[in-house]
Design a protein around this motif. Structure first.
Motif, PDB file in Angstrom:
ATOM      1  N   LEU A  99     -21.451 -17.784 -17.895  1.00  0.00           N
ATOM      2  CA  LEU A  99     -20.860 -17.509 -16.577  1.00  0.00           C
ATOM      3  C   LEU A  99     -21.903 -17.805 -15.503  1.00  0.00           C
ATOM      4  O   LEU A  99     -22.520 -16.882 -14.965  1.00  0.00           O
ATOM      5  CB  LEU A  99     -20.397 -16.055 -16.488  1.00  0.00           C
ATOM      6  N   PRO A 100     -22.132 -19.055 -15.180  1.00  0.00           N
ATOM      7  CA  PRO A 100     -23.206 -19.401 -14.245  1.00  0.00           C
ATOM      8  C   PRO A 100     -23.039 -18.714 -12.895  1.00  0.00           C
ATOM      9  O   PRO A 100     -21.976 -18.782 -12.279  1.00  0.00           O
ATOM     10  CB  PRO A 100     -23.080 -20.923 -14.106  1.00  0.00           C
ATOM     11  N   GLY A 101     -24.068 -18.038 -12.462  1.00  0.00           N
ATOM     12  CA  GLY A 101     -24.067 -17.402 -11.153  1.00  0.00           C
ATOM     13  C   GLY A 101     -23.407 -16.049 -11.083  1.00  0.00           C
ATOM     14  O   GLY A 101     -23.576 -15.334 -10.089  1.00  0.00           O
ATOM     15  N   ARG A 102     -22.654 -15.644 -12.128  1.00  0.00           N
ATOM     16  CA  ARG A 102     -21.932 -14.373 -12.060  1.00  0.00           C
ATOM     17  C   ARG A 102     -22.868 -13.168 -12.125  1.00  0.00           C
ATOM     18  O   ARG A 102     -22.601 -12.139 -11.509  1.00  0.00           O
ATOM     19  CB  ARG A 102     -20.910 -14.300 -13.197  1.00  0.00           C
ATOM     20  N   PHE A 103     -23.939 -13.292 -12.889  1.00  0.00           N
ATOM     21  CA  PHE A 103     -24.892 -12.188 -12.986  1.00  0.00           C
ATOM     22  C   PHE A 103     -25.505 -11.904 -11.616  1.00  0.00           C
ATOM     23  O   PHE A 103     -25.492 -10.770 -11.130  1.00  0.00           O
ATOM     24  CB  PHE A 103     -25.983 -12.536 -13.999  1.00  0.00           C
ATOM     25  N   GLY A 104     -26.013 -12.945 -10.975  1.00  0.00           N
ATOM     26  CA  GLY A 104     -26.600 -12.775  -9.649  1.00  0.00           C
ATOM     27  C   GLY A 104     -25.585 -12.361  -8.617  1.00  0.00           C
ATOM     28  O   GLY A 104     -25.891 -11.580  -7.713  1.00  0.00           O
TER      29      GLY A 104
END
Length: 273
Positions: free
Chosen positions: A235-240
């Motif tokens: 999930l690119p970018g979802r953590f940040g």
């Protein structure tokens, strides 16, 4: 322009909005950092496992020498032993997992769902690493004729070490982006002292060897870095984005609580327009 604070999506969106699916330089650095930490930790854990399984004499002498000296001290100093046992109870795996579970539940309630899943995943994988390592190698714990504490099951790796490092590391990751320099220093020092203190109790009580504790810390670092890397790849970018959303929601609430009330307009006096 006034930012909405009614819980709508616009109110939760941090300044700047989403940047699409393309990874930013910060995201790429995060991936590289997690990959490096995860690989180094996994290599350290594997090396310790191989050396313990092969009964490498230098490591065996170090392990037995440490626990024998600490056991002699613990037998002669009952107050010290009681303090170590109390600290070990406070840092027990079930206590640490309960803290991490409470944090995950809170994250879910504030709609930081990716962070909540990440917290649950690191907790479960840490638990699996502890059980899997013990089943794989089956290393006996230190044995004494007059033990001051008793541990159950195999000794490699230390479950206390894994649980404390995973929980403290995860809580520090959640706190770090929202804290200033002073809070980061206090939180980082507190987390490090907790992890080191819990690990030390396992040696002081004679229920683990130093390599058991070191392997537990390596496994915890591999779990934290590996799960973070997997989330960023899946999930690119979802953590940040969840971190920023959490920060934005909390900041809005704090501002509403701490903002001074607007001055009341003076009563309209007769004869004034």
């Amino acid at each position: 322009m006034h930012q909405p604070t009614d819980g709508s999506p616009a109110a939760e969106r941090p300044p700047g909005g989403d940047r699409g699916d393309h990874r930013s330089p910060v995201q790429r650095r995060t991936l590289l950092r997690c990959a490096g930490i995860g690989l180094a930790s996994l290599l350290l854990f594997t090396a310790l496992l191989v050396l313990v399984k092969a009964d490498w004499s230098p490591l065996a002498r170090l392990d037995h020498g440490w626990v024998a000296a600490l056991h002699r001290y613990a037998v002669r100093h009952s107050v010290w032993t009681a303090a170590m046992q109390t600290m070990a109870d406070l840092g027990a795996p079930w206590t640490m997992r309960a803290l991490l579970g409470a944090a995950a539940l809170w994250l879910w309630c504030v709609r930081a769902r990716v962070l909540a899943g990440w917290a649950v995943s690191v907790g479960l994988l840490g638990w699996a690493a502890s059980g899997g390592g013990r089943a794989l190698i089956g290393r006996p714990r230190p044995h004494f004729a007059d033990p001051v504490a008793i541990g159950s099951g195999a000794g490699f790796p230390s479950g206390h070490a894994i649980a404390s490092a995973v929980t403290c590391g995860a809580l520090l990751v959640l706190l770090w982006p929202r804290a200033d320099r002073a809070v980061r220093a206090v939180a980082g020092t507190g987390a490090a002292l907790t992890v080191l203190g819990v690990g030390w109790t396992r040696l002081a009580l004679g229920v683990h060897y130093p390599s058991d504790v070191l392997a537990g810390w390596a496994a915890a670092a591999a779990v934290l870095a590996g799960v973070t890397l997997a989330v960023e790849l899946w999930l690119p970018g979802r953590f940040g984005r969840d971190v920023r959303r959490l920060h934005w929601r909390l900041r809005s609430r704090v501002q509403r609580v701490l903002a001074p009330p607007l001055p009341l307009e003076p009563d309209h006096e007769p004869g004034r327009s």
